[in-house]
Design a protein around this motif. Structure first.
Motif, short mmCIF file in Angstrom:
data_model
loop_
_atom_site.label_atom_id
_atom_site.label_comp_id
_atom_site.label_asym_id
_atom_site.label_seq_id
_atom_site.Cartn_x
_atom_site.Cartn_y
_atom_site.Cartn_z
N SER A 39 -21.94 -21.98 7.94
CA SER A 39 -21.59 -21.17 9.11
C SER A 39 -22.81 -20.92 9.97
O SER A 39 -23.27 -19.80 10.12
CB SER A 39 -20.95 -19.87 8.68
OG SER A 39 -21.88 -19.00 8.12
N ASP A 63 -23.02 -20.71 12.93
CA ASP A 63 -22.70 -19.94 14.13
C ASP A 63 -22.80 -18.44 13.89
O ASP A 63 -22.58 -17.65 14.81
CB ASP A 63 -21.31 -20.30 14.65
CG ASP A 63 -20.19 -19.92 13.68
OD1 ASP A 63 -20.38 -20.09 12.45
OD2 ASP A 63 -19.14 -19.46 14.14
N LEU A 64 -23.16 -18.01 12.67
CA LEU A 64 -23.24 -16.59 12.35
C LEU A 64 -24.66 -16.17 12.01
O LEU A 64 -25.46 -16.98 11.53
CB LEU A 64 -22.32 -16.25 11.18
CG LEU A 64 -20.83 -16.49 11.42
CD1 LEU A 64 -20.04 -16.12 10.18
CD2 LEU A 64 -20.33 -15.73 12.63
N ARG A 67 -21.93 -13.11 15.50
CA ARG A 67 -21.96 -14.51 15.91
C ARG A 67 -23.27 -14.79 16.65
O ARG A 67 -23.75 -13.95 17.40
CB ARG A 67 -20.78 -14.83 16.83
CG ARG A 67 -19.45 -14.84 16.11
CD ARG A 67 -18.27 -15.21 17.00
NE ARG A 67 -18.03 -14.14 17.97
CZ ARG A 67 -18.05 -14.30 19.30
NH1 ARG A 67 -18.25 -15.47 19.83
NH2 ARG A 67 -17.81 -13.28 20.09
N ARG A 124 -16.11 -13.63 12.56
CA ARG A 124 -15.80 -14.31 13.84
C ARG A 124 -14.68 -13.60 14.58
O ARG A 124 -14.77 -13.37 15.80
CB ARG A 124 -15.41 -15.76 13.57
CG ARG A 124 -16.55 -16.63 13.14
CD ARG A 124 -16.11 -18.08 12.93
NE ARG A 124 -17.15 -18.83 12.32
CZ ARG A 124 -17.21 -19.14 11.01
NH1 ARG A 124 -16.25 -18.78 10.20
NH2 ARG A 124 -18.22 -19.81 10.53
#
Length: 111
Positions: A5, A7-8, A65, A104
């Motif tokens: 992940s 994107d985090l 995020r 998210r």
């Protein structure tokens, strides 16, 4: 726990007062800039104004995020009592799929 992940992030700041740390955490979550904020006591040793400081602080970890990093940084800078608040970001490289999806979803409304 194999879900990637990138994107985090977990973004961290500190505060010298528990009440203000909790208020900042709640304000960030309310603004949907983080899905969750954890507040806990720590001891910080650092160089400041020409000498070593050793103080009790409250650490706040925000789960968010990556695309909200700039907005979260601005929010913390605008709402923090420190002249130079710490704000660092650590990428989440893996985690529980359900939890990561929750982060998210809960930050989807963030600026």
């Amino acid at each position: 726990m194999a879900t990637n992940s990138s994107d985090l992030l977990v973004m961290t700041t500190t505060h010298d007062d528990e009440t203000r740390a909790r208020a900042l955490a709640a304000a960030v979550v309310r603004a949907r800039l983080a899905a969750c904020a954890q507040v806990y006591p720590i001891r910080s040793v650092y160089w400041w104004e020409g000498e070593v400081q050793d103080t009790a602080e409250w650490r706040v970890d925000f789960k968010t995020r990556a695309e909200l990093a700039d907005a979260l940084t601005g929010f913390v800078n605008d709402n923090h009592a420190y002249d130079t608040p710490e704000l660092i970001a650590v990428p989440v490289v893996a985690g529980s799929p359900g939890y990561l999806e929750w982060v998210r979803a809960e930050t989807a409304g963030g600026r």
